[in-house]
Every structure is written in structure tokens, then in C-alpha cells.
Scaffold this motif. Structure first.
Motif, PDB file in Angstrom:
ATOM      1  N   UNK A  70       0.840  -1.189   0.000  1.00 46.30           N
ATOM      2  CA  UNK A  70       0.000   0.000   0.000  1.00 46.30           C
ATOM      3  C   UNK A  70       0.880   1.245   0.000  1.00 46.30           C
ATOM      4  N   UNK A  71       0.441   2.251  -0.711  1.00 46.19           N
ATOM      5  CA  UNK A  71       1.213   3.493  -0.781  1.00 46.19           C
ATOM      6  C   UNK A  71       1.392   4.120   0.591  1.00 46.19           C
ATOM      7  N   UNK A  72       0.433   3.914   1.474  1.00 50.33           N
ATOM      8  CA  UNK A  72       0.523   4.523   2.802  1.00 50.33           C
ATOM      9  C   UNK A  72       1.363   3.685   3.773  1.00 50.33           C
ATOM     10  N   UNK A  73       2.078   2.698   3.234  1.00 55.03           N
ATOM     11  CA  UNK A  73       2.917   1.843   4.062  1.00 55.03           C
ATOM     12  C   UNK A  73       4.392   2.024   3.656  1.00 55.03           C
ATOM     13  N   UNK A  74       4.991   3.172   3.989  1.00 51.73           N
ATOM     14  CA  UNK A  74       6.370   3.430   3.560  1.00 51.73           C
ATOM     15  C   UNK A  74       7.377   2.453   4.157  1.00 51.73           C
ATOM     16  N   UNK A  75       7.085   1.880   5.328  1.00 49.13           N
ATOM     17  CA  UNK A  75       8.018   0.926   5.928  1.00 49.13           C
ATOM     18  C   UNK A  75       8.168  -0.291   5.028  1.00 49.13           C
ATOM     19  N   UNK A  76       7.067  -0.793   4.471  1.00 51.51           N
ATOM     20  CA  UNK A  76       7.140  -1.942   3.587  1.00 51.51           C
ATOM     21  C   UNK A  76       7.841  -1.577   2.281  1.00 51.51           C
ATOM     22  N   UNK A  77       7.607  -0.380   1.789  1.00 50.49           N
ATOM     23  CA  UNK A  77       8.289   0.064   0.576  1.00 50.49           C
ATOM     24  C   UNK A  77       9.800   0.077   0.778  1.00 50.49           C
ATOM     25  N   UNK A  78      10.245   0.518   1.948  1.00 54.00           N
ATOM     26  CA  UNK A  78      11.685   0.545   2.228  1.00 54.00           C
ATOM     27  C   UNK A  78      12.255  -0.869   2.286  1.00 54.00           C
ATOM     28  N   UNK A 125       5.783   1.378 -10.515  1.00 54.90           N
ATOM     29  CA  UNK A 125       4.591   2.164 -10.778  1.00 54.90           C
ATOM     30  C   UNK A 125       3.636   2.170  -9.612  1.00 54.90           C
ATOM     31  N   UNK A 126       2.594   2.946  -9.753  1.00 55.78           N
ATOM     32  CA  UNK A 126       1.549   3.060  -8.729  1.00 55.78           C
ATOM     33  C   UNK A 126       0.194   2.868  -9.388  1.00 55.78           C
ATOM     34  N   UNK A 127      -0.573   1.943  -8.849  1.00 58.57           N
ATOM     35  CA  UNK A 127      -1.952   1.740  -9.301  1.00 58.57           C
ATOM     36  C   UNK A 127      -2.871   2.504  -8.363  1.00 58.57           C
ATOM     37  N   UNK A 128      -3.354   3.621  -8.845  1.00 59.59           N
ATOM     38  CA  UNK A 128      -4.154   4.490  -8.000  1.00 59.59           C
ATOM     39  C   UNK A 128      -5.544   3.914  -7.774  1.00 59.59           C
ATOM     40  N   UNK A 129      -5.968   3.925  -6.520  1.00 57.38           N
ATOM     41  CA  UNK A 129      -7.290   3.420  -6.171  1.00 57.38           C
ATOM     42  C   UNK A 129      -7.522   1.982  -6.602  1.00 57.38           C
ATOM     43  N   UNK A 130      -6.477   1.180  -6.567  1.00 59.84           N
ATOM     44  CA  UNK A 130      -6.538  -0.168  -7.126  1.00 59.84           C
ATOM     45  C   UNK A 130      -7.297  -1.146  -6.246  1.00 59.84           C
ATOM     46  N   UNK A 131      -7.262  -0.949  -4.934  1.00 58.00           N
ATOM     47  CA  UNK A 131      -7.919  -1.856  -3.999  1.00 58.00           C
ATOM     48  C   UNK A 131      -8.936  -1.124  -3.142  1.00 58.00           C
ATOM     49  N   UNK A 186     -10.627   3.129  -0.792  1.00 56.53           N
ATOM     50  CA  UNK A 186      -9.798   2.795  -1.938  1.00 56.53           C
ATOM     51  C   UNK A 186      -8.341   3.101  -1.616  1.00 56.53           C
ATOM     52  N   UNK A 187      -7.473   2.189  -2.024  1.00 60.77           N
ATOM     53  CA  UNK A 187      -6.053   2.291  -1.698  1.00 60.77           C
ATOM     54  C   UNK A 187      -5.203   2.335  -2.966  1.00 60.77           C
ATOM     55  N   UNK A 188      -4.187   3.200  -2.949  1.00 58.52           N
ATOM     56  CA  UNK A 188      -3.151   3.173  -3.983  1.00 58.52           C
ATOM     57  C   UNK A 188      -2.181   2.041  -3.670  1.00 58.52           C
ATOM     58  N   UNK A 189      -1.751   1.343  -4.712  1.00 56.98           N
ATOM     59  CA  UNK A 189      -0.848   0.207  -4.544  1.00 56.98           C
ATOM     60  C   UNK A 189       0.434   0.469  -5.327  1.00 56.98           C
ATOM     61  N   UNK A 190       1.574   0.363  -4.649  1.00 57.99           N
ATOM     62  CA  UNK A 190       2.878   0.501  -5.286  1.00 57.99           C
ATOM     63  C   UNK A 190       3.346  -0.864  -5.767  1.00 57.99           C
TER      64      UNK A 190
END
Length: 207
Positions: free
Chosen positions: A135-143, A154-160, A166-170
Motif C-alpha cells: 500500500x502506498x501509505x505503508x512506507x516501511x514496507x516500501x523501504x 509504478x503506482x496503481x491508484x485506487x486499485x484496492x 480505496x487504496x493506492x498500490x505501489x
């Protein structure tokens, strides 16, 4: 299919699940903080799901479709989560996934297991690509994914639609070409994804 190996990292053991692990998995997984960002983790965690999930994991290794490990602290033997590779054999790729119990967050364990799983994917499994999402709002997982060598694709906006919004997915990925040494590195030990040094960090108990 050979026996699924147990992997050793600096602080952890990644071991195949046993059915005796089901009660502890069910207890740990029934946590809204985990389900908040682990979108495939149901909450409340259904009764009997842990046993069914372990059975599917065992079968998945046998048919070459997945590699799932429990994460155990080497020092005290405490089970702290799970890491997995969901394999697409035809296309030689796998999706990386993991979760860590909440009282073990912030200690680098997720990075440690992600790096180990990626190295196993490109090593013993001989895959071409590993991908993952968060999830885009999960920067710890992105790191964690970036430290494991995956690149933002890429980013899938409002994908889930997850837990009422609705959540953006990286989307992240790495291919085997990314690990090939440059001309300056030719003749040296192969690189591990990310900035983790040579592959000797990863030892396997059964390989």
C-alpha cells in the motif's frame, strides 16, 4: 520435488511450516494492525484457516507453485511471522510476500527475510523475476522492498478497496539482469539484491 530447505540469516531461521504451528499462526494473524496493511490477511482470522493455509503451503512446494516459510528468531525459537514466494513456473517469476508480528516490528527482521527470499528465488529456484506490492501509505514496507533490491515500477491508484476505502498500490520488481555485475565488478563475487553485500550472508541448512 526436494525437501524444502531451512534458510539461516543473521538473526533468523526460515523453516517450512508444520501443522503444529497452526494455533500460533492463528493467534498472531488475528491482529487488526497486521490486517490493516497485509491486504490478503483476513480479520477476524477465521477458525481453521491456519491449518488449511499450511496444507496449501506444503502442497504448493510439492507442485512447484510456492515456497512458504515460518520466520523464527534464532536466539529464542519464537515464531514471528511468515515469508513466501508465490511462483509462476511458466514465466519464471514469483511474488514476494511477508508479515511480521507487531511486537517484532522495527527490528529489521522484514528486510532480513525479504533479502533471503529474493536470493533464494534467483539462486536455487533459478527464477528470472521477483515482484511485490504494498500500500502506498505503508512506507516501511516500501523501504523493505527497496532494501531487498526491488525497484519501484509504478503506482496503481485506487486499485484496492480495502477496509472501507480505496487504496493506492505501489508495484515493485527486480529481474536477474539487475544482479549481473558491471564491467568494474567482473570476476568478483555475485551481488545480492540491494545494498547487502556478497551472497555469503545467506546460508542454507539443507542445500
Amino acid at each position: 520435488m526436494p525437501v524444502q530447505p531451512t534458510l539461516r540469516t543473521a538473526h533468523l531461521l526460515l523453516a517450512p511450516f508444520r501443522f503444529s504451528d497452526a494455533p500460533e499462526i492463528a493467534r498472531l494473524a488475528d491482529d487488526p494492525a497486521i490486517a490493516d496493511t497485509a491486504v490478503r490477511m483476513p480479520y477476524p482470522y477465521p477458525q481453521g484457516m491456519a491449518t488449511a493455509w499450511i496444507a496449501a503451503s506444503i502442497a504448493g512446494w510439492a507442485n512447484g507453485r510456492c515456497a512458504v516459510w515460518k520466520i523464527v528468531r534464532a536466539g529464542d525459537g519464537v515464531l514471528i511471522g511468515s515469508v513466501s514466494l508465490t511462483i509462476d513456473p511458466a514465466n519464471r517469476n514469483a511474488e514476494l510476500g511477508y508479515w511480521i508480528r507487531t511486537d517484532a516490528w522495527g527490528r529489521g527482521y522484514a528486510t532480513e527475510v525479504a533479502v533471503a527470499a529474493v536470493a533464494f528465488a534467483f539462486g536455487p529456484l533459478g527464477l528470472h523475476r521477483v515482484h511485490a506490492s504494498c500500500l502506498r501509505r505503508n512506507p516501511a514496507s516500501a523501504r523493505v522492498l527497496e532494501k531487498a533490491g526491488l525497484r519501484l515500477e509504478g503506482c496503481r491508484r485506487g486499485h484496492l478497496f480495502h477496509r472501507g476505502r480505496f487504496e493506492d498500490v505501489l508495484k515493485y520488481g527486480v529481474v536477474e539482469e539487475d544482479l549481473r555485475p558491471s564491467r568494474d565488478e567482473e570476476g568478483k563475487e555475485p551481488r545480492v539484491p540491494g545494498n547487502t553485500g556478497p551472497r555469503r550472508y545467506l546460508e542454507t541448512a539443507d542445500l
